[in-house]
Design a protein around this motif. Structure first.
Motif, PDB file in Angstrom:
ATOM      1  N   SER A  60      30.449 -11.631  -3.849  1.00  0.00           N
ATOM      2  CA  SER A  60      31.152 -10.963  -2.757  1.00  0.00           C
ATOM      3  C   SER A  60      32.289 -11.826  -2.234  1.00  0.00           C
ATOM      4  N   TRP A  61      33.113 -11.198  -1.403  1.00  0.00           N
ATOM      5  CA  TRP A  61      34.267 -11.884  -0.816  1.00  0.00           C
ATOM      6  C   TRP A  61      33.839 -13.088   0.023  1.00  0.00           C
ATOM      7  N   LEU A  62      32.623 -13.060   0.579  1.00  0.00           N
ATOM      8  CA  LEU A  62      32.141 -14.210   1.350  1.00  0.00           C
ATOM      9  C   LEU A  62      32.116 -15.472   0.491  1.00  0.00           C
ATOM     10  N   ASP A  63      31.639 -15.321  -0.736  1.00  0.00           N
ATOM     11  CA  ASP A  63      31.558 -16.462  -1.646  1.00  0.00           C
ATOM     12  C   ASP A  63      32.947 -16.925  -2.078  1.00  0.00           C
ATOM     13  N   ILE A  64      33.820 -15.961  -2.366  1.00  0.00           N
ATOM     14  CA  ILE A  64      35.155 -16.308  -2.863  1.00  0.00           C
ATOM     15  C   ILE A  64      35.979 -16.982  -1.774  1.00  0.00           C
ATOM     16  N   GLU A  65      35.905 -16.461  -0.564  1.00  0.00           N
ATOM     17  CA  GLU A  65      36.653 -17.090   0.522  1.00  0.00           C
ATOM     18  C   GLU A  65      36.086 -18.464   0.867  1.00  0.00           C
ATOM     19  N   LEU A  66      34.779 -18.644   0.719  1.00  0.00           N
ATOM     20  CA  LEU A  66      34.199 -19.975   0.885  1.00  0.00           C
ATOM     21  C   LEU A  66      34.793 -20.932  -0.144  1.00  0.00           C
ATOM     22  N   GLY A  67      34.818 -20.514  -1.410  1.00  0.00           N
ATOM     23  CA  GLY A  67      35.370 -21.365  -2.464  1.00  0.00           C
ATOM     24  C   GLY A  67      36.835 -21.678  -2.250  1.00  0.00           C
ATOM     25  N   ARG A  68      37.605 -20.681  -1.831  1.00  0.00           N
ATOM     26  CA  ARG A  68      39.027 -20.933  -1.573  1.00  0.00           C
ATOM     27  C   ARG A  68      39.197 -21.891  -0.400  1.00  0.00           C
ATOM     28  N   GLY A  69      38.353 -21.743   0.630  1.00  0.00           N
ATOM     29  CA  GLY A  69      38.406 -22.675   1.751  1.00  0.00           C
ATOM     30  C   GLY A  69      38.087 -24.096   1.329  1.00  0.00           C
ATOM     31  N   LEU A  70      37.211 -24.223   0.330  1.00  0.00           N
ATOM     32  CA  LEU A  70      36.865 -25.533  -0.221  1.00  0.00           C
ATOM     33  C   LEU A  70      37.908 -26.022  -1.227  1.00  0.00           C
ATOM     34  N   ARG A  71      38.843 -25.128  -1.580  1.00  0.00           N
ATOM     35  CA  ARG A  71      39.940 -25.410  -2.527  1.00  0.00           C
ATOM     36  C   ARG A  71      39.439 -25.681  -3.945  1.00  0.00           C
ATOM     37  N   VAL A  72      38.441 -24.919  -4.358  1.00  0.00           N
ATOM     38  CA  VAL A  72      37.913 -25.059  -5.722  1.00  0.00           C
ATOM     39  C   VAL A  72      37.968 -23.706  -6.426  1.00  0.00           C
ATOM     40  N   PRO A  73      38.003 -23.677  -7.762  1.00  0.00           N
ATOM     41  CA  PRO A  73      38.004 -22.413  -8.495  1.00  0.00           C
ATOM     42  C   PRO A  73      36.752 -21.588  -8.200  1.00  0.00           C
ATOM     43  N   THR A  74      36.929 -20.283  -8.230  1.00  0.00           N
ATOM     44  CA  THR A  74      35.843 -19.362  -7.899  1.00  0.00           C
ATOM     45  C   THR A  74      35.634 -18.350  -9.018  1.00  0.00           C
ATOM     46  N   VAL A  75      34.408 -17.865  -9.124  1.00  0.00           N
ATOM     47  CA  VAL A  75      34.063 -16.831 -10.108  1.00  0.00           C
ATOM     48  C   VAL A  75      33.411 -15.677  -9.365  1.00  0.00           C
ATOM     49  N   LEU A  76      34.060 -14.517  -9.357  1.00  0.00           N
ATOM     50  CA  LEU A  76      33.461 -13.312  -8.791  1.00  0.00           C
ATOM     51  C   LEU A  76      32.609 -12.661  -9.872  1.00  0.00           C
ATOM     52  N   ILE A  96      27.564  -4.430   4.367  1.00  0.00           N
ATOM     53  CA  ILE A  96      28.665  -5.030   5.130  1.00  0.00           C
ATOM     54  C   ILE A  96      28.394  -6.499   5.424  1.00  0.00           C
ATOM     55  N   ARG A  97      27.151  -6.832   5.799  1.00  0.00           N
ATOM     56  CA  ARG A  97      26.845  -8.212   6.150  1.00  0.00           C
ATOM     57  C   ARG A  97      27.047  -9.149   4.976  1.00  0.00           C
ATOM     58  N   ASP A  98      26.591  -8.739   3.799  1.00  0.00           N
ATOM     59  CA  ASP A  98      26.688  -9.595   2.620  1.00  0.00           C
ATOM     60  C   ASP A  98      27.993  -9.419   1.861  1.00  0.00           C
ATOM     61  N   GLY A  99      28.763  -8.404   2.225  1.00  0.00           N
ATOM     62  CA  GLY A  99      30.025  -8.168   1.529  1.00  0.00           C
ATOM     63  C   GLY A  99      29.849  -7.626   0.129  1.00  0.00           C
ATOM     64  N   ILE A 100      28.685  -7.068  -0.177  1.00  0.00           N
ATOM     65  CA  ILE A 100      28.388  -6.591  -1.537  1.00  0.00           C
ATOM     66  C   ILE A 100      28.721  -5.106  -1.645  1.00  0.00           C
ATOM     67  N   GLY A 101      29.357  -4.724  -2.746  1.00  0.00           N
ATOM     68  CA  GLY A 101      29.602  -3.316  -3.019  1.00  0.00           C
ATOM     69  C   GLY A 101      31.012  -2.855  -2.718  1.00  0.00           C
ATOM     70  N   ASP A 102      31.825  -3.666  -2.057  1.00  0.00           N
ATOM     71  CA  ASP A 102      33.201  -3.296  -1.746  1.00  0.00           C
ATOM     72  C   ASP A 102      34.117  -3.934  -2.783  1.00  0.00           C
ATOM     73  N   TYR A 103      34.358  -3.231  -3.874  1.00  0.00           N
ATOM     74  CA  TYR A 103      35.101  -3.800  -5.002  1.00  0.00           C
ATOM     75  C   TYR A 103      36.495  -4.258  -4.587  1.00  0.00           C
ATOM     76  N   VAL A 104      37.229  -3.396  -3.883  1.00  0.00           N
ATOM     77  CA  VAL A 104      38.616  -3.730  -3.539  1.00  0.00           C
ATOM     78  C   VAL A 104      38.676  -4.969  -2.659  1.00  0.00           C
ATOM     79  N   LYS A 105      37.799  -5.051  -1.652  1.00  0.00           N
ATOM     80  CA  LYS A 105      37.794  -6.216  -0.766  1.00  0.00           C
ATOM     81  C   LYS A 105      37.402  -7.476  -1.530  1.00  0.00           C
ATOM     82  N   ASN A 106      36.435  -7.341  -2.440  1.00  0.00           N
ATOM     83  CA  ASN A 106      36.013  -8.504  -3.223  1.00  0.00           C
ATOM     84  C   ASN A 106      37.127  -8.988  -4.139  1.00  0.00           C
TER      85      ASN A 106
END
Length: 408
Positions: free
Chosen positions: A91-107, A118-128
Motif C-alpha cells: 500500500s501507499w503507506l509502505d511506499i511513502e515510508l520508503g520514500r521518506g527513508l530515501r530508499v528504493p521501494t517495491v509495491l 482505508i486505514r491500511d491503504g489496501i485496495g486503492d490501486y490509483v493511490k498506491n
C-alpha cells in the motif's frame, strides 16, 4: 486482533505461499529481513515467532512516519543510508515510508483486495501507484529478480538515465479501458517525484527537459528510453499500430517545441524498425490559449481545458486506425482521456497514451523547519536544477511559513 484487543488466533492467519522461502532466499542474497507493521505487538510478534523465526519486527510503526522505523533500525545497528535497503509493501503507506527513508521501494500486488481498507491503504490501486514506488512486483520471484537486477527492473526512462536498458512501463490506472471492443491504454516511463524519494529518482531530468539549456545527452537518453519501450510494443502482435504522434507544446511554451524536437529524434529510429507507422503531428493548440494544463486545479478543470483548447487537425483521417501518442507528463490522466475522446470521435479504434513522467505524491522530509517546526519538503529549482528544502506555503498546497534552505 490487529489492535491487540483480542488474543491472536493463528488458525485464522494465512501466510502467502512462498513467503518463508522468499525470506530464506533474500537472506541468502545478503539481506537482513525486517517486518514493519502498524499493528499491535501481540498480533505481530505472535505471527513472526510462529512463522518467521529470527526475523526482527517493529510494531506500531505509524507508517509513513519515518521516526519509529529509523529508531528501530538504529537499535539493530543499521544505518539505512549506508545499507543496500529496500522497503516492500502492498500500500501507499509502505511506499511513502520508503520514500521518506530515501530508499528504493517495491509495491507488491500478490492479490486483489476485495474491499478498500482505508486505514491500511489496501485496495486503492490509483493511490498506491501514485505514491511512486520504484518497482512493482506480482510475485516473490519478481522481488528476487529486482534484488538481483535492480537497474534492469527500473522503469525504462529511469534505467536509461542510469546507463541501463529496461523495457518496463507502468499502468497509472488499474485496467486498460475497453469500450465497444476498442482499447485505451495509459503508460508512464518514469516518476516525477515531489519531496523525498530514492536514489533512482530523476525529477531533475524532468525540469531539465523543460529548460532552454537542456543537454543533447538528455534528449538522446529520452529518445533511447522511448525506443526501448517501442521495441516492446512491436514485439506484441496483439495490436498493429498505424499512427505515431505527440501532444505538442503551446506556442507560448518555453523552450519552444520541446516535444516536437524529441519526437523527431524518436521518429528517426522508429523508421529503422517499422516502415508502416505514419509518424507526424496531428494535434495543435488553440492559438488564443493563455494558460496551461498544470495551472488547472482539478482533474475536471484539466479535462475542460484540454477539451476546449487542444485540436485534432482538420483533414486528419484516423478512422479505423490504432494510434500511439506521447506526452511529457501525466498528472491526473485528463489529457490522455481527452486525446482519446477526440481520436475516437473521428473513428480511431485503439489508443495508447505514453507519458515520459508521472507526477507522484508529495512526501515530506523528516527535517523540521527551524522557524515554525513544520516538516520540510525537498524541492528543485526549475531554472538550475538545484535541490532545496522548503516549508511549503499554503498557496502551494502546504501549511508552512515559506522558509527555504539549500541542500549541499
Amino acid at each position: 486482533m490487529k489492535d491487540g484487543q483480542k488474543q491472536t488466533d493463528l488458525s485464522r492467519i494465512e501466510i502467502f505461499e512462498g513467503a518463508r522461502e522468499f525470506i530464506s532466499e533474500a537472506t541468502g542474497l545478503g539481506f537482513q529481513c525486517i517486518i514493519v507493521s502498524d499493528s499491535h505487538p501481540k498480533y505481530v510478534n505472535t505471527i513472526v515467532k510462529e512463522y518467521f523465526g529470527n526475523v526482527s519486527a517493529l510494531s506500531l510503526a505509524d507508517k509513513p512516519n519515518t521516526l519509529n522505523t529509523l529508531n528501530f533500525l538504529r537499535s539493530q545497528n543499521i544505518e539505512i543510508l549506508d545499507s543496500n535497503c529496500y522497503v516492500l509493501g502492498d500500500s501507499w503507506l509502505d511506499i511513502e515510508l520508503g520514500r521518506g527513508l530515501r530508499v528504493p521501494t517495491v509495491l507488491t500486488a500478490f492479490y486483489e483486495a476485495k474491499n478498500l481498507e482505508i486505514r491500511d491503504g489496501i485496495g486503492d490501486y490509483v493511490k498506491n501507484i501514485k505514491s511512486g514506488s520504484t518497482y512493482y512486483a506480482e510475485s516473490y520471484d519478481d522481488i528476487l529478480n529486482i534484488l538481483r537486477n535492480p537497474l534492469q527492473n527500473l522503469l525504462c526512462l529511469e534505467a536509461g538515465c542510469r546507463g541501463a536498458v529496461s523495457y518496463l512501463a507502468r499502468k497509472p490506472r488499474p485496467d486498460d479501458f475497453l469500450q465497444d471492443k476498442s482499447l485505451t491504454a495509459h503508460r508512464i516511463l518514469a516518476r516525477q517525484s515531489q519531496g523525498e524519494c530514492d536514489k533512482y529518482d530523476i525529477r531533475e531530468k524532468y525540469f531539465e527537459f523543460s529548460r532552454t539549456n537542456r543537454s543533447t545527452e538528455l534528449l538522446f537518453t529520452l529518445r533511447d528510453s522511448v525506443i526501448a519501450y517501442i521495441d516492446r510494443i512491436l514485439e506484441d502482435r496483439s495490436f498493429l499500430w498505424h499512427i505515431f504522434t505527440y501532444v505538442p507544446d503551446k506556442r507560448t511554451t518555453q523552450p519552444a517545441n520541446k516535444m516536437g524536437e524529441l519526437f523527431d529524434l524518436i521518429v528517426e529510429l522508429v523508421g529503422q524498425r517499422t516502415a508502416s507507422w505514419d509518424c507526424r503531428s496531428i494535434f495543435e493548440w488553440n492559438e488564443r490559449v493563455n494558460s496551461s494544463t498544470r495551472r488547472q486545479l482539478s482533474a475536471e478543470d484539466r479535462r475542460r481545458f484540454v477539451r476546449n483548447n487542444l485540436i485534432l487537425q482538420e483533414g486528419v483521417n484516423v478512422n479505423g486506425q490504432n494510434v500511439i501518442i506521447i506526452d511529457d507528463n501525466y498528472t491526473t490522466g485528463a489529457t490522455a482521456e481527452i486525446v482519446a475522446e477526440k481520436l475516437r470521435a473521428r473513428g480511431a479504434k485503439n489508443v495508447l497514451f505514453i507519458a515520459l513522467f508521472h507526477l507522484i505524491t508529495p512526501v515530506y522530509s523528516s527535517k523540521l523547519c527551524p522557524k515554525c517546526s513544520k516538516r520540510l519538503q525537498v524541492k528543485i529549482n526549475r531554472q538550475n536544477g538545484n535541490k532545496f528544502y522548503s516549508c511549503v506555503l499554503p498557496r502551494y498546497k502546504g501549511d508552512g511559513c515559506g522558509y527555504t534552505e539549500n541542500i549541499v
